[in-house]
Design an enzyme around this catalytic site. Structure first.
Site, PDB file in Angstrom:
ATOM      1  N   CYS A 263       0.830  -1.204   0.000  1.00 50.31           N
ATOM      2  CA  CYS A 263       0.000   0.000   0.000  1.00 50.31           C
ATOM      3  C   CYS A 263       0.867   1.256   0.000  1.00 50.31           C
ATOM      4  CB  CYS A 263      -0.882   0.024   1.255  1.00 50.31           C
ATOM      5  SG  CYS A 263      -1.910  -1.408   1.437  1.00 50.31           S
TER       6      CYS A 263
ATOM      7  N   ARG B 165       4.018   0.922  -6.740  1.00 45.45           N
ATOM      8  CA  ARG B 165       3.953  -0.096  -5.679  1.00 45.45           C
ATOM      9  C   ARG B 165       2.871  -1.119  -5.961  1.00 45.45           C
ATOM     10  NH1 ARG B 165       6.278   2.361  -0.940  1.00 45.45           N
ATOM     11  NH2 ARG B 165       4.900   1.307   0.512  1.00 45.45           N
TER      12      ARG B 165
ATOM     13  N   TRP C 297      -2.992  -2.221  -1.628  1.00 48.11           N
ATOM     14  CA  TRP C 297      -2.594  -3.510  -2.194  1.00 48.11           C
ATOM     15  C   TRP C 297      -3.208  -4.524  -1.224  1.00 48.11           C
ATOM     16  CZ3 TRP C 297      -0.191  -5.695  -6.355  1.00 48.11           C
ATOM     17  CH2 TRP C 297       0.280  -6.996  -6.223  1.00 48.11           C
TER      18      TRP C 297
ATOM     19  N   ASN D 250      -0.666   1.115   5.951  1.00 46.64           N
ATOM     20  CA  ASN D 250       0.151   0.216   5.144  1.00 46.64           C
ATOM     21  C   ASN D 250       0.750  -0.799   6.094  1.00 46.64           C
ATOM     22  OD1 ASN D 250       1.719  -1.037   3.191  1.00 46.64           O
ATOM     23  ND2 ASN D 250       3.453   0.333   3.513  1.00 46.64           N
ATOM     24  N   GLY D 251       0.509  -2.096   5.823  1.00 42.77           N
ATOM     25  CA  GLY D 251       1.077  -3.149   6.671  1.00 42.77           C
ATOM     26  C   GLY D 251       0.045  -4.237   6.938  1.00 42.77           C
TER      27      GLY D 251
ATOM     28  N   GLU E 242      15.652 -22.806 -11.984  1.00 37.42           N
ATOM     29  CA  GLU E 242      15.308 -21.382 -11.795  1.00 37.42           C
ATOM     30  C   GLU E 242      16.477 -20.491 -12.198  1.00 37.42           C
ATOM     31  OE1 GLU E 242      12.781 -19.844 -11.665  1.00 37.42           O
ATOM     32  OE2 GLU E 242      13.358 -17.862 -10.979  1.00 37.42           O
TER      33      GLU E 242
ATOM     34  N   LYS F 296      16.168 -17.549 -15.101  1.00 39.88           N
ATOM     35  CA  LYS F 296      16.510 -16.162 -14.764  1.00 39.88           C
ATOM     36  C   LYS F 296      17.534 -15.613 -15.757  1.00 39.88           C
ATOM     37  CE  LYS F 296      13.998 -14.700 -12.562  1.00 39.88           C
ATOM     38  NZ  LYS F 296      13.070 -15.779 -12.588  1.00 39.88           N
TER      39      LYS F 296
ATOM     40  N   GLU G 262      16.061 -15.251 -19.498  1.00 39.29           N
ATOM     41  CA  GLU G 262      14.997 -14.277 -19.792  1.00 39.29           C
ATOM     42  C   GLU G 262      15.465 -12.833 -19.698  1.00 39.29           C
ATOM     43  OE1 GLU G 262      11.610 -14.213 -17.192  1.00 39.29           O
ATOM     44  OE2 GLU G 262      12.744 -14.947 -15.509  1.00 39.29           O
TER      45      GLU G 262
ATOM     46  N   HIS H 196      24.845 -38.898 -20.290  1.00 40.46           N
ATOM     47  CA  HIS H 196      23.987 -39.629 -21.234  1.00 40.46           C
ATOM     48  C   HIS H 196      23.727 -38.824 -22.497  1.00 40.46           C
ATOM     49  CE1 HIS H 196      23.388 -42.728 -18.244  1.00 40.46           C
ATOM     50  NE2 HIS H 196      23.235 -41.776 -17.345  1.00 40.46           N
TER      51      HIS H 196
ATOM     52  N   LYS I  19       4.704  -9.387 -17.962  1.00 39.25           N
ATOM     53  CA  LYS I  19       4.733  -9.761 -16.546  1.00 39.25           C
ATOM     54  C   LYS I  19       3.684 -10.827 -16.246  1.00 39.25           C
ATOM     55  CE  LYS I  19       5.954  -9.844 -12.304  1.00 39.25           C
ATOM     56  NZ  LYS I  19       7.166 -10.637 -12.000  1.00 39.25           N
TER      57      LYS I  19
HETATM   58  C1  AGP Z   1       9.364 -15.427 -14.130  1.00 41.66           C
HETATM   59  O1  AGP Z   1      10.699 -14.940 -14.061  1.00 41.66           O
HETATM   60  C2  AGP Z   1       8.828 -15.397 -15.521  1.00 41.66           C
HETATM   61  N1  AGP Z   1       8.695 -14.026 -15.898  1.00 41.66           N
HETATM   62  C3  AGP Z   1       7.617 -16.258 -15.807  1.00 41.66           C
HETATM   63  O2  AGP Z   1       8.159 -17.545 -15.995  1.00 41.66           O
HETATM   64  C4  AGP Z   1       6.508 -16.357 -14.746  1.00 41.66           C
HETATM   65  O3  AGP Z   1       7.015 -17.034 -13.606  1.00 41.66           O
HETATM   66  C5  AGP Z   1       5.369 -17.191 -15.334  1.00 41.66           C
HETATM   67  O4  AGP Z   1       4.850 -16.505 -16.446  1.00 41.66           O
HETATM   68  C6  AGP Z   1       4.242 -17.475 -14.343  1.00 41.66           C
HETATM   69  O5  AGP Z   1       3.640 -16.259 -13.962  1.00 41.66           O
HETATM   70  P1  AGP Z   1       2.657 -16.284 -12.707  1.00 41.66           P
HETATM   71  O6  AGP Z   1       3.473 -16.679 -11.521  1.00 41.66           O
HETATM   72  O7  AGP Z   1       2.127 -14.885 -12.613  1.00 41.66           O
HETATM   73  O8  AGP Z   1       1.568 -17.288 -12.975  1.00 41.66           O
END
Ligand code: AGP
Length: 607
Positions: free
Chosen positions: A2, A27, A75, A99-100, A479, A483, A486, A502, A602
């Site tokens: 928030c 935010r 939020w 906020n909190g 992961e 990272k 992307e 293999h 996003k």
């Molecule tokens: C995360 O770094 C990526 N941008 C992407 O893989 C993301 O995790 C994926 O699209 C899932 O999104 P969500 O968690 O909002 O469902």
């Protein structure tokens, strides 16, 4: 999270509040509102949606006219996004913005209901407003001091009292709050960007300090009414930098927010040292009944599920299938009554994950969503729901959301193992305590960000990388690889270290970077053997391992050390931090748009 603002001065207060709130939109929020002293009365305007929706509403209903008031962007944490749950919230004589998270709001609400108080909203904030009103005896500072001694949790509060017109009060605990000082005007705000247009001078409000902003003076007191002399700070940020809290990118800011995000997410779910997910609809009886679990998600969220699978299977001995949502929804999965399907999603709007959840429900499974965005589609449609409280994640590359997703998976695994009788209460309490120590571990790791920056400088011209590991380290390597890909646009793939021989090891060429995650003691020697296999074929190896291990030159070229005291099971919470930082700095060094990488959104709300 928030955003709070407040103003006292000579300008049109509503205009200043709306402008200041617009500087806090980064935010993330789902509703907004203001309260302004208008001809001596507190006039409130609030609305679900964006600031534009609130402005439109005020156009119709009339904008409060005055020179003092408070404002808020919400939020949601307690109570869905809605007009009635939007801030400000009021008692009879007191109106506040918050906020909190008030962790003991239920106990306080029960007390106030017994005292005859009626509530309009589902929020923890309204409890604070009503409690201030309940104790109000004509002395705002004494009332604030009394009430805050009863609150548990985090809060930054902007407060107005009906019989103190043109005066704004503020106090904080954990959640940040500043007091801006201008020429014949003063401000409160959650963050510097909100006031930069009017002043760069501000006081940093400390824990349990009360600010009193009136027309011609601004004072700050402790809880015992002692006036404090505070250092006046000057913000030397430009606007854009300010919204990132001084960090160069949102991604770095969000990596550094991970300790707080973990605390805010797990603390309300731990009672007497044990996990307690009852508020999410998850009872011990339910946990003991599940025979099979599916974890369905996309991207980073799916990787969090892979960590969860290792932990749940190891502790609770319940089989867990981790599925890519876009595959799960079309492969006619064998899911039946009594199965639990866990959907993990930061945005709560990912089309494939939402569709997968709907399919699981149609097949008779019970669904549990682990979601960050309050009121999102997946959150609303799941049978059971655990909100993560990471705050808005602005960078496309998910970091703090992943961290709190695995934190929730740990809590779930501990409680399921206890419910199944696979671990004792003492062991459950011990594991939970280890989880509660991870924020401090991460804080220490973040002090070594330069090590990651140095490692990144050795990667920036690579064509392709491998990330390898075994067990939980293999889950982490997934992961780490995503990272890097992307945001740096360098190809990489994660590979089970034991599987390299293999076929894939044929890719290794002279100078090819390999990032090896080696934190699992029981698998350590085997992982080292696999690392030596690639090293012997010319790979440049970066090893992520415990501090006490010093790799020979035939093992690794670079090392990122992790605290020895972290137990294997909890290592993912530590080991992911260098992987995030290495990806971040590689992207920065390659001059990429770290927060908005090419081709990505996003939230992927389409198939
Ligand atoms: C995360 O770094 C990526 N941008 C992407 O893989 C993301 O995790 C994926 O699209 C899932 O999104 P969500 O968690 O909002 O469902």
């Amino acid at each position: 999270m928030c955003g709070i603002v407040g103003y006292v001065g000579y300008r049109d207060c509503a205009g200043v509040l709306m402008d200041a709130l617009s500087k806090l939109e980064y935010r993330g929020y789902d509703s907004a509102g203001i309260a302004v002293f208008d001809k001596g009365e507190i006039s409130v305007a609030k609305s679900k949606g964006r600031l534009a929706d609130l402005a439109e509403k005020m156009e119709k209903t009339g904008k409060p006219e005055g020179n003092a008031g408070i404002g808020h962007t919400r939020w949601a944490t307690h109570g869905e996004p809605s007009d009635i749950n939007s801030h400000p919230h009021s008692g009879e004589r007191v109106t506040i913005v918050h906020n909190g998270i008030i962790e003991n709001y239920k106990v306080l609400k029960d007390f106030l209901v017994k005292e005859g108080r009626c509530f309009k909203s589902d929020t923890d904030t309204e409890v604070v407003a009503q409690l201030l009103d309940y104790y109000y005896d004509g002395d705002p500072i004494a009332t604030i001091a009394k009430v805050t001694r009863e609150l548990e949790g985090s809060y930054a509060l902007g407060i107005v009292f009906a019989d103190f017109p043109d005066t704004v009060f503020a106090i904080r605990c954990e959640s940040p709050l500043i007091v801006g000082i201008g020429e014949n005007e003063s401000f409160i705000a959650s963050d510097v960007p909100a006031i930069l247009k009017y002043t760069r001078n501000y006081y940093l409000l400390e824990h349990d300090e009360i600010a009193v902003l009136s027309r011609y003076s601004t004072s700050i007191y402790d809880l015992h009414y002692n006036k404090l002399n505070k250092e006046l700070k000057t913000a030397d940020w430009d606007m854009d930098a300010a919204e990132k809290g001084g960090y160069e990118h949102f991604m770095l800011k969000e990596i550094f927010e991970q300790p707080t995000a973990i605390k805010t997410t797990i603390t309300p779910r731990i009672v007497d040292g044990l996990p307690n997910l009852e508020e999410c609809g998850i009872t011990m009886e339910k946990l003991s009944s599940y025979k099979q679990i599916f974890v369905v998600a996309c991207g980073t969220a799916m990787h969090a599920g892979v960590v969860g699978r290792y932990v749940i299977e190891k502790l609770a001995r319940v089989p867990v299938n981790v599925e890519i949502a876009s595959e799960f929804r079309y492969r006619d999965p064998i899911v039946s009554e009594g199965d639990l399907v866990i959907i993990i999603s930061q945005s709560g709007e990912t089309a494939d994950s939402l569709a997968a959840m709907r399919l699981a429900k149609k097949l008779g499974a019970e669904t549990l969503a682990i979601v960050n965005a309050k009121g999102s589609s997946i959150a609303r449609e799941a049978d059971m729901l655990i909100y993560t409280h990471a705050g808005p994640e602005i960078a496309v590359a998910s970091t703090k959301a992943y961290m709190v997703q695995i934190a929730v998976m740990y809590l779930f695994a501990f409680e399921m193992a206890l419910a199944k009788g696979m671990i004792s209460e003492d062991e459950c309490r011990r594991l939970t305590s280890l989880l509660q120590q991870t924020p401090d571990t991460i804080e220490k790791l973040l002090e070594h960000k330069e090590t990651a920056q140095y490692i990144a400088s050795s990667l920036i011209n690579a064509d392709s990388l491998l990330y390898i590991g075994r067990g939980l380290d293999y889950a982490l390597s997934m992961e780490g690889s995503l990272k890097l890909k992307e945001i740096s646009y360098i190809h990489s793939e994660s590979y089970a270290a034991g599987e390299l021989k293999h076929g894939t090891i044929s890719l290794i060429h002279d100078g090819m970077p390999v990032i090896a995650v080696a934190t699992q003691s029981a698998l350590f020697d085997k992982t080292i053997s696999n690392i030596k296999e690639v090293k012997a074929r010319g790979a440049k190896v970066v090893i992520v391992c415990r501090d006490s291990y010093n790799p020979d030159t035939d093992v690794a070229d670079h090392k990122f050390g992790l605290p020895d005291e972290v137990e294997d099971l909890l290592m993912p919470m530590a080991a992911v931090v260098p992987l995030q930082l290495i990806a971040y700095y590689t992207s920065v060094l390659r001059g990429n748009d770290v927060d908005k990488p090419r081709n990505l959104a996003k939230s992927v709300t389409v198939e």
